[in-house]
Design an enzyme around this catalytic site. Structure first.
Site, mmCIF file in Angstrom:
data_model
loop_
_atom_site.group_PDB
_atom_site.id
_atom_site.type_symbol
_atom_site.label_atom_id
_atom_site.label_comp_id
_atom_site.label_asym_id
_atom_site.label_seq_id
_atom_site.Cartn_x
_atom_site.Cartn_y
_atom_site.Cartn_z
ATOM 1 N N HIS A 1 1.912 4.189 -3.073
ATOM 2 C CA HIS A 1 1.914 5.651 -2.947
ATOM 3 C C HIS A 1 3.251 6.225 -3.393
ATOM 4 C CE1 HIS A 1 -1.936 6.057 -1.085
ATOM 5 N NE2 HIS A 1 -1.591 5.544 0.088
ATOM 6 N N HIS B 1 0.841 -1.207 0.000
ATOM 7 C CA HIS B 1 0.000 0.000 0.000
ATOM 8 C C HIS B 1 0.872 1.252 0.000
ATOM 9 C CE1 HIS B 1 -3.585 2.435 1.414
ATOM 10 N NE2 HIS B 1 -2.582 3.217 1.815
ATOM 11 N N GLU B 2 1.823 1.297 0.931
ATOM 12 C CA GLU B 2 2.685 2.472 1.039
ATOM 13 C C GLU B 2 3.659 2.568 -0.138
ATOM 14 O OE1 GLU B 2 1.925 4.665 3.032
ATOM 15 O OE2 GLU B 2 0.682 3.576 4.472
#
Length: 210
Positions: A73, A69-70
């Site tokens: 980003h 997820h990170e």
């Protein structure tokens, strides 16, 4: 989560020592928090052994969901000319553990902070990358459910955790990803938010984990 800051140039995909440390601390803390929700040893409803096993399983499934997820980003931010780096929010990590002890999980361990000249659309795409990654991961974990034993459990947990992370981060509030997506494009927000919440609610409240 992602967070926009000031202007800079010449981004490249690198990881500082501090970023790696923050990712590790957030990973471990979230794994423990999820394990407390799924195997509440502190209430007497789970044994210490069951809790230890759940920490290990959470470490794998939460690790994949949280880290990718990170990373999503970060990669999308860099593709749009940003300098981007994850920073753990230690107050939120403490809140995650304390909340898990009373049966509620607030999964906001930190954010990828990025800086550089950027449009609202690009900022929305950066924010969207994390929840969409979790939805795709839930789909990838699905085939594991056909296997018995530990693989089946990993599949179930992977789906549960990634749908939860997608739905939670799409909430249009505060620093969560949903706010940036909504500010950019209401249609895209509805397109991602609605199935995330519906699927997470169905799996968590109707299907259950085990």
């Amino acid at each position: 989560m992602s967070h926009r800051t000031e202007r800079n140039t010449s981004p490249e995909l690198t990881f500082s020592d501090r970023e790696l440390r923050d990712l590790a601390v957030a990973w471990v803390t979230l794994s423990v928090a999820f394990a407390l929700i799924l195997a509440p040893v502190h209430t007497g409803r789970a044994s210490l052994g069951s809790f230890a096993i759940m920490v290990g399983l959470s470490f794998v499934t939460v690790g994949v969901g949280f880290l990718l997820h990170e990373l999503a980003h970060k990669v999308v931010a860099i593709e749009h000319g940003q300098l981007a780096e994850f920073r753990a929010d230690y107050q939120m990590l403490f809140l995650a553990v304390m909340g898990a002890l009373v049966g509620f999980l607030f999964a906001a361990p930190g954010a990828v902070y990025h800086r550089g000249q950027i449009t609202q659309r690009e900022n929305g795409l950066i924010a969207l990358a994390g929840p969409v990654t979790n939805l795709l991961l839930a789909l990838l974990f699905l085939p594991l459910m056909i296997f018995p034993g530990i693989l089946g459990i990993v599949g179930q947990m992977g789906i549960w955790i990634n749908l939860f992370l997608a739905a939670f981060n799409m909430i249009p509030f505060g620093p969560l990803d949903g706010k940036s997506v909504l500010q950019w494009h209401k249609g895209v927000f509805v397109l991602v938010f609605t199935p995330s919440v519906v699927l997470a609610g169905f799996v968590i409240f109707r299907v259950g984990l085990f």
